[in-house]
Design a protein around this motif. Sequence first.
Motif, PDB file in Angstrom:
ATOM      1  N   GLN A 171       0.839  -1.218   0.000  1.00 37.46           N
ATOM      2  CA  GLN A 171       0.000   0.000   0.000  1.00 37.46           C
ATOM      3  C   GLN A 171       0.873   1.269   0.000  1.00 37.46           C
ATOM      4  O   GLN A 171       0.546   2.257  -0.655  1.00 37.46           O
ATOM      5  N   GLU A 172       1.980   1.217   0.721  1.00 38.19           N
ATOM      6  CA  GLU A 172       2.888   2.360   0.772  1.00 38.19           C
ATOM      7  C   GLU A 172       3.479   2.634  -0.607  1.00 38.19           C
ATOM      8  O   GLU A 172       3.572   3.788  -1.056  1.00 38.19           O
ATOM      9  N   ARG A 175       0.887   4.285  -2.755  1.00 42.96           N
ATOM     10  CA  ARG A 175       0.720   5.688  -2.412  1.00 42.96           C
ATOM     11  C   ARG A 175       1.876   6.516  -3.012  1.00 42.96           C
ATOM     12  O   ARG A 175       1.672   7.617  -3.507  1.00 42.96           O
TER      13      ARG A 175
END
Length: 180
Positions: A171-172, A175
């Motif tokens: 997820q990082e 982003r």
Amino acid sequence: MKKLLVLVIVLLVAVIMVLTRPQKAAHKEAMMEAIKELVSDEADSLGLGDNVLTKLGKGIVNKTIEKVLNSKLEMHDYLVYNTTYVMLQGEEQLLSVGLLGHVFTFDKQMLREKLEESAQEKAAVKQNERELKELQKEKKKREKELAKERRKQEKDSIREAKRLQKELRRQEKERERAAQ
């Protein structure tokens, strides 16, 4: 004069009783004879006959009981008579009474009952020991299963933590890509 004569007779009888008390060996011998009769009667009632194996078995039983009597037989002396006891099931059991040079043992039925009680007690103790061992085995088995289950849960927790870390990194990264 009559009182003196009675007193002399009573004292004479008491002295005779004191002097003719049987010794411990006489008690042991009388008990062994009674036990030998009991063993012989039991063998006959079971139809074992009088062969070599039966004689050997009787000899073994008699020797075993003789050893028990040697170690467990206690004598109580009451001056004019004496008694012998053996400890069974935590209490003294009267086996014989010695008086005037004779040893009186109890009948075969009493001996049979006491021997059966002793055998039943030993069987119960063995059964309890077996049950205790079985419970201990079962306890160890449960402990192993619980330890195995704990290890599995720990591994699952570690896997889940790694999966979550991986998911967070993914997820990082997404982003960071979205921010560029």
